[in-house]
Design an enzyme around this catalytic site. Sequence first.
Site, PDB file in Angstrom:
ATOM      1  N   GLY A 297       0.810  -1.220   0.000  1.00  0.00           N
ATOM      2  CA  GLY A 297       0.000   0.000   0.000  1.00  0.00           C
ATOM      3  C   GLY A 297       0.840   1.266   0.000  1.00  0.00           C
ATOM      4  O   GLY A 297       0.376   2.319   0.415  1.00  0.00           O
ATOM      5  N   LEU A 298       2.095   1.165  -0.482  1.00  0.00           N
ATOM      6  CA  LEU A 298       2.947   2.360  -0.553  1.00  0.00           C
ATOM      7  C   LEU A 298       3.143   2.811  -2.009  1.00  0.00           C
ATOM      8  O   LEU A 298       4.095   3.509  -2.332  1.00  0.00           O
ATOM      9  CB  LEU A 298       4.293   2.092   0.135  1.00  0.00           C
TER      10      LEU A 298
ATOM     11  N   SER B 299       3.788   1.132  -4.961  1.00  0.00           N
ATOM     12  CA  SER B 299       4.894   0.643  -5.791  1.00  0.00           C
ATOM     13  C   SER B 299       4.513   0.708  -7.274  1.00  0.00           C
ATOM     14  O   SER B 299       5.365   0.982  -8.119  1.00  0.00           O
ATOM     15  CB  SER B 299       5.285  -0.778  -5.395  1.00  0.00           C
TER      16      SER B 299
ATOM     17  N   GLU C 284      -3.025   2.729 -15.338  1.00  0.00           N
ATOM     18  CA  GLU C 284      -3.405   1.790 -14.269  1.00  0.00           C
ATOM     19  C   GLU C 284      -4.883   1.390 -14.405  1.00  0.00           C
ATOM     20  O   GLU C 284      -5.236   0.230 -14.257  1.00  0.00           O
ATOM     21  CB  GLU C 284      -3.141   2.438 -12.904  1.00  0.00           C
TER      22      GLU C 284
ATOM     23  N   ASP D 113      -2.162   8.457  -5.807  1.00  0.00           N
ATOM     24  CA  ASP D 113      -0.849   7.811  -5.783  1.00  0.00           C
ATOM     25  C   ASP D 113       0.070   8.362  -6.879  1.00  0.00           C
ATOM     26  O   ASP D 113       1.246   8.666  -6.635  1.00  0.00           O
ATOM     27  CB  ASP D 113      -0.999   6.292  -5.958  1.00  0.00           C
TER      28      ASP D 113
HETATM   29  C1  GLA Z   1      -5.522   3.346  -3.149  1.00  0.00           C
HETATM   30  C2  GLA Z   1      -5.860   4.067  -4.452  1.00  0.00           C
HETATM   31  C3  GLA Z   1      -5.943   5.589  -4.231  1.00  0.00           C
HETATM   32  C4  GLA Z   1      -6.855   5.929  -3.054  1.00  0.00           C
HETATM   33  C5  GLA Z   1      -6.518   5.070  -1.820  1.00  0.00           C
HETATM   34  C6  GLA Z   1      -7.502   5.256  -0.707  1.00  0.00           C
HETATM   35  O1  GLA Z   1      -4.219   3.700  -2.747  1.00  0.00           O
HETATM   36  O2  GLA Z   1      -4.886   3.793  -5.430  1.00  0.00           O
HETATM   37  O3  GLA Z   1      -6.361   6.227  -5.417  1.00  0.00           O
HETATM   38  O4  GLA Z   1      -8.207   5.788  -3.411  1.00  0.00           O
HETATM   39  O5  GLA Z   1      -6.464   3.686  -2.146  1.00  0.00           O
HETATM   40  O6  GLA Z   1      -7.418   6.536  -0.187  1.00  0.00           O
END
Ligand code: GLA
Length: 401
Positions: free
Chosen positions: A140-141, A143, A178, A190
């Site tokens: 969840g960073l 990548s 994506e 992101d």
């Molecule tokens: C993921 C998605 C982002 C955002 C977050 C939740 O990281 O890629 O666009 O929606 O979840 O805040």
Amino acid sequence: MSSTDSKTTISSRENLPAPAVRAVAGFREKFATEATHVAFAPGRVNLIGEHTDYNDGFVLPMAIDRWTAIALRRRVDEQVVLHSLDVGESGAFSLRELAPGKVEGWLSYAHGVAGALAETGITLRGWEGVVASDVPMGAGLSSSAAFELAVARAFSAISKIAWPWDAVMMARVCQRAENRWAGVNCGIMDQLASACGVAGHALLMDCRSLEMRPAPLDARLKIVVLDTAKKRGLVDSAYNERRSQCAAAAKACGAEYLRDVTDVTLEKYRATMDALSYRRARHVISENARTEEAFAAMTQGDFVSLGVLMNQSHESLRHDFEVSCSELDVMVECARKEPGCLGARMTGAGFGGCAVALVKADTAIAFTANVTRAYQALTGIVPAAHVCRAVVGAEVTKLAS
Ligand code: GLA
């Protein structure tokens, strides 16, 4: 804040991040020649503003000092050939065949960026490259956003006709890659964070106008990312489900996006909504308000308030939006017990992955040791912790002519 820079060389050869150095050495070994450029883009951690980007709302992420790097050299044909040192795989695709669905796995992200760039009318050239990354994968960073932005920078470096590097436009291109090529229905946060990061700052992003405002981090504080090491299960389906629940809740309140619904309006429509839609909407509306408050607190140097808002965000994500999980809750509780911790919450999409904590700098080492030990004792899972700096967005450095 300007999003355009026409420079292709920002970092010097001497201060390349570790993955860039590794990619350059890997290129030499793989292709028995020197790379001409190295492109690299950071991962991100979101301080507050979760599940708000696709509701046209506010987010407050920072680009972190973990990067995906690509050492590369132009090819004379129209092939992109890539070797990943971390995956231990090579792959290739042709710039003549850029339709979605033609390439699978990690390479589909690079293929998607090429496809989305080509759609803007940019003429692309072939290149070969070696990829190395220290952004933890699947944590969840972001990548994947880091990889996408590094690929975009790689194309920009070897293009025949120079095109200006517009960071916001490139974030949009990479988001499209994506969404349409990799088939992940993410928002813009992101890619925008990886493209537009500002050293020493988080960025308040308005996900409607894409306007960004930097918020300074205080040197007396550290941002600690706590990886639960819990694989994120069902994240895509649950994420898409949340997106449609938000759209339905907005519609029930007479709006297209929850960004445009106030708490007063939500209460007005409460009786006409089911309890679930109401709670989903309450999270998004309150989270948008918290995110703007967090930005104001940071600009005033009020990090105590920022910590409180982060704690509130976690509770809202846990109870109203229901995207936390037991491991994230345990991690957040362990973090909050430490005396140097001002606030902690889950970060990113949820269902596993990472928590983020705001910690007094002089306690960061003890904090990291104590929290990881306590989490492991309670869950039996070995976590990881990263003390992070806020860095600039995607860059490319010329190595030789
Ligand atoms: C993921 C998605 C982002 C955002 C977050 C939740 O990281 O890629 O666009 O929606 O979840 O805040």
